[in-house]
Design a protein around this motif. Structure first.
Motif, PDB file in Angstrom:
ATOM      1  N   ALA A 236       8.467  -2.492  15.325  1.00 57.00           N
ATOM      2  CA  ALA A 236       9.782  -3.084  15.041  1.00 57.00           C
ATOM      3  C   ALA A 236       9.586  -4.494  14.490  1.00 57.00           C
TER       4      ALA A 236
ATOM      5  N   LEU B 176      15.784  -7.082  16.851  1.00 58.59           N
ATOM      6  CA  LEU B 176      14.698  -6.172  16.501  1.00 58.59           C
ATOM      7  C   LEU B 176      15.229  -5.145  15.498  1.00 58.59           C
ATOM      8  N   ARG B 177      14.576  -5.080  14.343  1.00 57.74           N
ATOM      9  CA  ARG B 177      14.947  -4.070  13.354  1.00 57.74           C
ATOM     10  C   ARG B 177      14.023  -2.880  13.547  1.00 57.74           C
ATOM     11  N   LEU B 178      14.596  -1.766  13.995  1.00 56.42           N
ATOM     12  CA  LEU B 178      13.823  -0.578  14.311  1.00 56.42           C
ATOM     13  C   LEU B 178      13.407   0.152  13.036  1.00 56.42           C
TER      14      LEU B 178
END
Length: 411
Positions: free
Chosen positions: A266, A300-302
């Protein structure tokens, strides 16, 4: 033709005995008068006695129990009736010292203020009871006040302030309790003697303990000034931000996982609006080589494009012994339960955790307490994004693994 009245010369002396040592106080004042140092009406201030310089005189001094001071009373001396009665017998009031009035008489033929010790025991009993009551109150406040001030987390406060300063504070507490107890014990013994009909010794040898008393009092005030000086220095350092810095500028590797470690692959983006900065506060101590408080906020960019936003708050201790880590865990749990009792309820944890002790609960936000050997971590993670959310298992397992790895690396 004018005349001026010369002001009497005055000097200050530090007493060789505490105020509750009635016999030594009387004897000392009499010996000072014999040297030409007459106790002034200014009496005692900040522990010192004020004397007027004059010709040597033979003056008898007597110490009498004073009534208790009310909150708005000004009992600097006896009432008019008591003054008149004592003056009829040749005694005049001079000053007050603590719980006692001081009377003086230069007429050697004047009778004593008290000819029956049993009568004097009645008033002395009031002082004795006050001393016992003060000791009990002192014990309660010295035990309860630090706990209340430290949110009932004595070990956490002890380690954060630092072992040297905390030990110095405890020494002063024990010393103060001992002094209060000595006052109660001596007044009790004096009361018992008077009640048995034994008169006071008005010529007690005060020199035998004078040096020890003055030395111990000087040492006490030196330690007291040192203690508050250290507290002030710590407060100033904390106010200046000496212990805190931006998390991105922290040069050492944190011994636990943070938000960017919660989900593999992430992408973490720190919050940049300036409202909630990510910071780390670091302390160190003999009994806790590393104490860290971390506040982190961001997103958080998954891998699937969704975003998890929120913030992480961590209190981490590396202690000198495992039992300290367990005690810190207990203190933090108890504190959260008391402070957030309306929101508090336990949460289930996965069985795969490697921690020696683990507990999870909601205290406004999901919170976990983990103990790995001599490491303790107290972490809260809140999430604000509606599109995605990490499970408790996700982030707790990440913290657990990081502590286990740090423990293995240290060993």
């Amino acid at each position: 033709m004018s005349s001026t009245t010369q002001e009497p010369r005055r000097t200050w002396r530090f007493p060789p005995c505490p105020g509750y040592d009635v016999e030594a106080t009387e004897s000392w004042l009499q010996s000072m008068a014999a040297q030409g140092l007459i106790l002034d009406e200014e009496g005692f201030f900040a522990g010192f006695a004020c004397f007027v310089l004059g010709e040597p005189r033979r003056i008898r001094y007597r110490v009498e129990a004073a009534p208790p001071k009310g909150m708005f009373d000004d009992h600097t001396g006896p009432d008019e009736e008591a003054r008149s009665l004592s003056e009829e017998y040749g005694w005049h009031f001079v000053a007050r010292r603590g719980d006692f009035y001081l009377y003086a008489c230069e007429d050697a033929d004047s009778i004593e203020l008290h000819t029956d010790p049993r009568v004097q025991a009645i008033s002395m009993n009031q002082i004795r009871r006050r001393a016992v009551g003060s000791l009990i109150s002192f014990l309660l406040w010295l035990v309860l006040y630090p706990l209340i001030l430290g949110n009932w987390m004595p070990l956490a406060v002890f380690l954060t302030i630092g072992t040297p300063v905390s030990l110095l504070g405890n020494v002063l507490v024990v010393w103060s309790i001992g002094s209060s107890a000595a006052s109660a014990v001596q007044l009790h013994r004096l009361w018992k003697r008077l009640r048995a009909g034994q008169p006071l010794n008005h010529h007690k040898n005060w020199q035998t303990r004078a040096r020890r008393y003055r030395g111990s009092l000087a040492a006490y005030f030196f330690l007291l000034v040192t203690f508050f000086g250290c507290l002030l220095a710590l407060w100033n350092a904390d106010a200046r931000g000496d212990f805190t810095q931006p998390l991105e500028d922290y040069g050492e590797t944190l011994p636990f996982a943070t938000m960017e470690d919660f989900v593999p692959d992430a992408q973490f983006q720190p919050r940049s609006d300036g409202m909630l900065e990510s910071t780390v506060e670091r302390h160190t101590d003999w009994l806790a080589p590393q104490i860290l408080s971390v506040h982190q906020s961001g997103s958080l960019r998954l891998a699937d494009g969704r975003t998890v936003s929120g913030g992480l708050t961590v209190d981490y201790y590396e202690t000198a012994a495992p039992w300290m880590a367990r005690e810190l865990a207990r203190e933090y749990e108890w504190y959260d339960q008391r402070r957030n009792r309306n929101y508090y309820h336990p949460l289930s944890l996965p069985d795969s955790l490697q921690a020696d002790y683990a507990s999870a609960y909601t205290a406004v936000f999901p919170t976990v307490v983990l103990v790995h050997g001599n490491q303790m971590i107290h972490a809260s993670f809140y999430q604000t994004s509606p599109e995605a959310e990490l499970s408790l298992e996700d982030w707790v397992c990440a913290l657990d693994r990081s502590l286990a790895e740090n423990k293995a690396h240290a060993s």
